[in-house]
Design an enzyme around this catalytic site. Structure first.
Site, PDB file in Angstrom:
ATOM      1  CE  LYS A   1      40.171  33.303  38.490  1.00 29.35           C
ATOM      2  NZ  LYS A   1      40.263  34.855  38.008  1.00 29.35           N
TER       3      LYS A   1
ATOM      4  CB  CYS B   1      40.054  37.714  40.139  1.00 33.18           C
ATOM      5  SG  CYS B   1      39.602  39.096  39.146  1.00 33.18           S
TER       6      CYS B   1
ATOM      7  CD  GLU C   1      43.774  38.340  39.429  1.00 28.86           C
ATOM      8  OE1 GLU C   1      43.707  37.112  38.629  1.00 28.86           O
ATOM      9  OE2 GLU C   1      43.251  39.291  39.540  1.00 28.86           O
TER      10      GLU C   1
END
Length: 520
Positions: free
Chosen positions: A332, A384, A270
């Site tokens: 995301k 994540c 990430e």
């Protein structure tokens, strides 16, 4: 003597609750002390039987939950210690807020135990388990959700037991854990034959199903090779302006090791790329060294976009080809509250800013986006903690062949957090029947097959790269992903309804009040 000790524990039930709560959470990774969970809950049930009011049972359960969730979630506060000067003072406050809020989720289950106090042992056990899993489900979405450490993840020490998640999900494993615990409690309370029978039935079915599913899987390799790259850059150095270039070259050098041309995908963690290479020719040339010929680099990046005159940053994944072109991306979708954005920010003081974001508040991207590349089957992407949410990882109507997860657990140091994050990833693999490639800047990078088994991994905080072939059979059918969740929770509600009706009948019989059958 035993009665004397029990009397003291009951007399100090709040302190006892704290101790039992701390011990029971040791069932989770990396300790997997499930026996402590069983012992703690059996004693908690015994104390609950001897508390004579809802006020006492609520106090007991709250302090039990307070300690249980602090013990399980303590590592969250470690993120505040990365910038200890700015946020270190918040650490004890964060722990008390975690316990104070999540402790509330323990109250309804024990309140139901009290409600069924005068019913059979099994009525109390099943009612408690039903309410528990319903609250775990609520925890998965309330206030954007935080379904971390669902009780079923405590079974991650066994690949065989985990296979039950393909039918009922992690929630079903949570239910199983509580019924197994209840069997021991029932045994200690004189229900020896029924307890042994139920326990043997549960264990036999779970083990046989797990072995059948594992033995039926085609355990062969495909031609697709991924290279996981984990540089383990300390979090306090990751966004240090003087270290940004060094961090970038660290990734490139690890990626460019021998055998790169035999790799299809190089996978970084990430926000591994500290700047957008689309506008920097020098970095475009450097990054070519990290991309295999005719292959791709999958890397986390802070992507910027201008929409309607507004400059928006995204926590993203770039797909970069061997000519350093960005050919696809994923933004995301499920952001971390107070980490990647501030809820209700316009009502809060100006100085409050995202703890984990030195750039700005992130915007949300498209959910369930599949990445399509020439000569490769579509794959999905998550970033994540998106992976911790059951039912929110892939589009089941347009299922990808595999899933890549980019993460960075460097925020949490040497704690249980990175291990628990990996376990959540394994459970999503079993629930959805999909291969998952997980790459962490610092954490535990791994390739996980559709049975939730770790095929290969890079240990926590180890600087390394690893080449792994994806399995030939990358996906499996699972009952859970095809209506199993609805069936499971329908069964939970029916069990609870039956128990409520049964309890009413018991109540009327005890006090010799005629039962109005029309009312029930």
């Amino acid at each position: 003597m035993v009665n004397g000790v029990l009397a003291k524990l009951i007399g100090n039930y709040k302190k006892t609750a704290l101790v039992l709560g701390f011990l029971s959470a040791l069932a989770f990774a990396p300790t997997y002390a499930f026996y402590l969970f069983v012992a703690s809950f059996c004693l908690a049930f015994k104390i609950a039987d001897n508390l004579d009011s809802y006020k006492k049972i609520c106090a007991f359960s709250y302090w039990f939950g307070f300690a249980y969730f602090i013990s399980g979630f303590y590592w969250i506060g470690n993120a505040l210690l990365v910038d200890i000067v700015s946020f270190g003072w918040l650490y004890p406050i964060a722990l008390f807020c975690i316990g104070g809020f999540f402790g509330l989720f323990m109250i309804p289950s024990f309140a139901v135990w009290q409600y069924f106090k005068h019913c059979s042992v099994w009525s109390k056990i099943f009612a408690f388990a039903c309410v528990w899993v319903l609250l775990e489900w609520v925890r998965s979405f309330i206030f954007t959700g935080f379904p971390w450490n669902l009780l079923g993840t405590a079974f991650a020490f066994s690949d065989t037991i985990l296979q039950m998640a393909s039918i009922s999900g992690t929630y079903g494993l949570s239910f199983l854990a509580l019924i197994v615990t209840g069997c021991f409690y029932a045994f200690l309370n004189g229900r020896k034959k029924s307890a042994v029978a139920v326990l043997c039935l549960l264990i036999s079915f779970t083990v046989m199903f797990g072995m059948w599913r594992i033995n039926g899987y085609q355990n062969t390799d495909s031609d697709i090779v991924v290279r996981l790259v984990q540089p383990s850059i300390p979090q306090n150095m990751k966004w240090n302006r003087k270290a940004l270039e060094d961090n970038f070259f660290e990734y490139v050098n690890l990626s460019a090791q021998n055998g790169l041309n035999n790799v299809d995908f190089v996978v970084w963690g990430e926000t591994a790329l500290p700047f957008d290479i689309k506008h920097n020719y020098e970095y475009q040339e450097v990054i070519k060294k990290a991309v295999p010929t005719n292959g791709y680099l999958l890397t986390g990046v802070v992507r910027f976009d201008v929409t309607g005159g507004v400059y928006r940053p995204y926590n993203s994944m770039y797909v970069i080809d061997d000519k350093s072109n960005v050919v696809n991306f994923y933004d995301k979708n499920h952001l971390v509250p107070f980490g990647e954005y501030i809820p209700f920010r316009k009502y809060l003081p100006y100085w409050i800013r995202p703890i984990a974001n030195s750039v700005a508040e992130f915007a949300t991207g498209e959910k369930f986006k599949n990445i399509t590349l020439e000569n490769y089957q579509p794959f999905g992407a998550l970033i994540c903690y998106e992976i911790i949410f059951p039912d929110e990882v892939i589009n089941r109507k347009n299922k990808p062949e595999w899933l890549v997860v980019l993460t960075n657990d460097g925020w949490y140091g040497k704690s249980s957090g990175p291990y628990q994050h990996l376990v959540a990833t394994r459970l999503r693999a079993v629930e959805e029947g999909i291969t998952i490639v997980r790459s962490a800047n610092s954490g535990i990078s791994a390739v996980i097959d559709p049975l939730g088994r770790i095929l290969n991994q890079i240990p926590l905080h180890k600087k390394a790269y690893s080449d792994i072939k994806l399995p030939e059979q990358k996906t499996l059918y699972t009952t859970y992903a095809n209506g199993g969740k609805k069936i499971f929770f329908s069964a939970i509600l029916l069990i609870l309804l039956f128990l409520l009706i049964q309890r009413r009948v018991v109540y009327y019989r005890k006090y010799k009040i005629p039962v109005d059958t029309k009312a029930i």
